[in-house]
Write a protein that holds these residues in place. Structure first.
Motif, PDB file in Angstrom:
ATOM      1  N   LYS A  70      -4.031  -3.668   7.132  1.00  0.00           N
ATOM      2  CA  LYS A  70      -3.436  -3.002   5.973  1.00  0.00           C
ATOM      3  C   LYS A  70      -3.968  -1.571   5.894  1.00  0.00           C
ATOM      4  N   VAL A  71      -3.068  -0.657   5.504  1.00  0.00           N
ATOM      5  CA  VAL A  71      -3.437   0.753   5.371  1.00  0.00           C
ATOM      6  C   VAL A  71      -3.170   1.180   3.932  1.00  0.00           C
ATOM      7  N   TYR A  72      -4.127   1.900   3.375  1.00  0.00           N
ATOM      8  CA  TYR A  72      -3.984   2.410   2.014  1.00  0.00           C
ATOM      9  C   TYR A  72      -4.198   3.919   2.032  1.00  0.00           C
ATOM     10  N   LYS A  73      -3.463   4.585   1.146  1.00  0.00           N
ATOM     11  CA  LYS A  73      -3.611   6.026   1.003  1.00  0.00           C
ATOM     12  C   LYS A  73      -4.037   6.316  -0.421  1.00  0.00           C
ATOM     13  N   LEU A  74      -4.955   7.264  -0.552  1.00  0.00           N
ATOM     14  CA  LEU A  74      -5.454   7.634  -1.866  1.00  0.00           C
ATOM     15  C   LEU A  74      -4.518   8.658  -2.507  1.00  0.00           C
ATOM     16  N   PHE A  75      -3.928   8.294  -3.645  1.00  0.00           N
ATOM     17  CA  PHE A  75      -3.110   9.202  -4.445  1.00  0.00           C
ATOM     18  C   PHE A  75      -3.838   9.399  -5.765  1.00  0.00           C
ATOM     19  N   GLY A  76      -4.518  10.528  -5.912  1.00  0.00           N
ATOM     20  CA  GLY A  76      -5.336  10.735  -7.110  1.00  0.00           C
ATOM     21  C   GLY A  76      -6.409   9.658  -7.146  1.00  0.00           C
ATOM     22  N   PRO A  77      -6.500   8.919  -8.257  1.00  0.00           N
ATOM     23  CA  PRO A  77      -7.517   7.862  -8.353  1.00  0.00           C
ATOM     24  C   PRO A  77      -7.044   6.494  -7.865  1.00  0.00           C
ATOM     25  N   VAL A  78      -5.817   6.433  -7.311  1.00  0.00           N
ATOM     26  CA  VAL A  78      -5.205   5.139  -6.977  1.00  0.00           C
ATOM     27  C   VAL A  78      -5.025   4.971  -5.471  1.00  0.00           C
ATOM     28  N   LEU A  79      -5.360   3.789  -4.954  1.00  0.00           N
ATOM     29  CA  LEU A  79      -5.068   3.452  -3.560  1.00  0.00           C
ATOM     30  C   LEU A  79      -3.700   2.783  -3.506  1.00  0.00           C
ATOM     31  N   VAL A  80      -2.813   3.331  -2.682  1.00  0.00           N
ATOM     32  CA  VAL A  80      -1.452   2.803  -2.561  1.00  0.00           C
ATOM     33  C   VAL A  80      -1.256   2.299  -1.136  1.00  0.00           C
ATOM     34  N   LYS A  81      -0.700   1.072  -1.031  1.00  0.00           N
ATOM     35  CA  LYS A  81      -0.473   0.486   0.288  1.00  0.00           C
ATOM     36  C   LYS A  81       0.592   1.280   1.046  1.00  0.00           C
ATOM     37  N   GLN A  82       0.363   1.499   2.328  1.00  0.00           N
ATOM     38  CA  GLN A  82       1.286   2.239   3.186  1.00  0.00           C
ATOM     39  C   GLN A  82       1.612   1.388   4.409  1.00  0.00           C
ATOM     40  N   GLU A  83       2.785   1.606   4.952  1.00  0.00           N
ATOM     41  CA  GLU A  83       3.128   0.966   6.225  1.00  0.00           C
ATOM     42  C   GLU A  83       2.367   1.698   7.326  1.00  0.00           C
ATOM     43  N   LEU A  84       1.851   0.946   8.282  1.00  0.00           N
ATOM     44  CA  LEU A  84       1.060   1.521   9.370  1.00  0.00           C
ATOM     45  C   LEU A  84       1.847   2.591  10.130  1.00  0.00           C
ATOM     46  N   GLU A  85       3.094   2.289  10.477  1.00  0.00           N
ATOM     47  CA  GLU A  85       3.892   3.235  11.263  1.00  0.00           C
ATOM     48  C   GLU A  85       4.191   4.502  10.462  1.00  0.00           C
ATOM     49  N   ASP A  86       4.435   4.351   9.148  1.00  0.00           N
ATOM     50  CA  ASP A  86       4.655   5.523   8.291  1.00  0.00           C
ATOM     51  C   ASP A  86       3.405   6.401   8.263  1.00  0.00           C
ATOM     52  N   SER A  87       2.264   5.750   8.176  1.00  0.00           N
ATOM     53  CA  SER A  87       0.998   6.507   8.164  1.00  0.00           C
ATOM     54  C   SER A  87       0.823   7.275   9.464  1.00  0.00           C
ATOM     55  N   ARG A  88       1.098   6.616  10.579  1.00  0.00           N
ATOM     56  CA  ARG A  88       0.976   7.285  11.887  1.00  0.00           C
ATOM     57  C   ARG A  88       1.919   8.485  11.974  1.00  0.00           C
ATOM     58  N   LEU A  89       3.173   8.279  11.538  1.00  0.00           N
ATOM     59  CA  LEU A  89       4.159   9.370  11.576  1.00  0.00           C
ATOM     60  C   LEU A  89       3.744  10.537  10.687  1.00  0.00           C
ATOM     61  N   ASN A  90       3.266  10.227   9.479  1.00  0.00           N
ATOM     62  CA  ASN A  90       2.847  11.279   8.548  1.00  0.00           C
ATOM     63  C   ASN A  90       1.682  12.089   9.101  1.00  0.00           C
ATOM     64  N   VAL A  91       0.714  11.401   9.654  1.00  0.00           N
ATOM     65  CA  VAL A  91      -0.443  12.097  10.218  1.00  0.00           C
ATOM     66  C   VAL A  91      -0.015  12.908  11.442  1.00  0.00           C
ATOM     67  N   GLY A  92       0.879  12.345  12.242  1.00  0.00           N
ATOM     68  CA  GLY A  92       1.391  13.055  13.416  1.00  0.00           C
ATOM     69  C   GLY A  92       2.108  14.341  13.021  1.00  0.00           C
ATOM     70  N   LYS A  93       2.917  14.263  11.955  1.00  0.00           N
ATOM     71  CA  LYS A  93       3.624  15.449  11.455  1.00  0.00           C
ATOM     72  C   LYS A  93       2.634  16.487  10.932  1.00  0.00           C
ATOM     73  N   ARG A  94       1.608  16.004  10.263  1.00  0.00           N
ATOM     74  CA  ARG A  94       0.580  16.907   9.736  1.00  0.00           C
ATOM     75  C   ARG A  94      -0.132  17.625  10.880  1.00  0.00           C
ATOM     76  N   ILE A  95      -0.438  16.888  11.943  1.00  0.00           N
ATOM     77  CA  ILE A  95      -1.091  17.471  13.123  1.00  0.00           C
ATOM     78  C   ILE A  95      -0.187  18.540  13.742  1.00  0.00           C
ATOM     79  N   GLU A  96       1.104  18.226  13.832  1.00  0.00           N
ATOM     80  CA  GLU A  96       2.080  19.169  14.388  1.00  0.00           C
ATOM     81  C   GLU A  96       2.137  20.446  13.545  1.00  0.00           C
TER      82      GLU A  96
END
Length: 127
Positions: free
Chosen positions: A60-86
């Motif tokens: 399971k992958v969680y992303k911190l939004f302000g004070p809240v941890l929100v569950k994320q799909e693993l592939e979405d997380s990979r894509l988002n980080v990949g886009k950020r790196i780009e």
């Protein structure tokens, strides 16, 4: 300092070149700090992507939004980080290009200032 018109004009040109050089020097330092921040962000995101690539579909992958941890799909997380790196990589390339241009301009102004200083000294010596 008592100067004739020619000497005064050369001195003013030299001063203008020195001021331009100093302004570019400040821009250069600002750009170097910006690049350091981008490099830090790039390394951080690469580490995050490396960690995400170690995970399997059951993790399971969680992303911190302000004070809240929100569950994320693993592939979405990979894509988002990949886009950020780009994006960060493009910004880094752009800042590198800008820095190279600033350094070229600094060299031109330094050489011009040296030329005017030499001409001014010759004119002053001939008085």
């Amino acid at each position: 300092m008592n100067m004739d018109k020619n000497s005064a004009a050369l001195y003013k040109k030299m001063q203008t070149e020195v001021e331009s050089y100093q302004n570019l020097q400040r821009s250069c330092l600002k750009m170097i700090r910006q690049r350091a921040l981008l490099e830090g962000q790039l390394n951080e995101n690469k580490c995050v992507l490396d960690e995400l690539n170690l995970l399997g579909p059951d993790n399971k992958v969680y992303k911190l939004f302000g004070p809240v941890l929100v569950k994320q799909e693993l592939e979405d997380s990979r894509l988002n980080v990949g886009k950020r790196i780009e994006y960060i990589s493009k910004e880094l390339k752009s800042s590198t290009d800008t820095l190279e241009n600033i350094e070229k301009d600094m060299l031109k102004h330094r050489e011009a200032a040296a030329k005017y200083e030499q001409q001014w000294q010759v004119a002053a010596a001939m008085k």
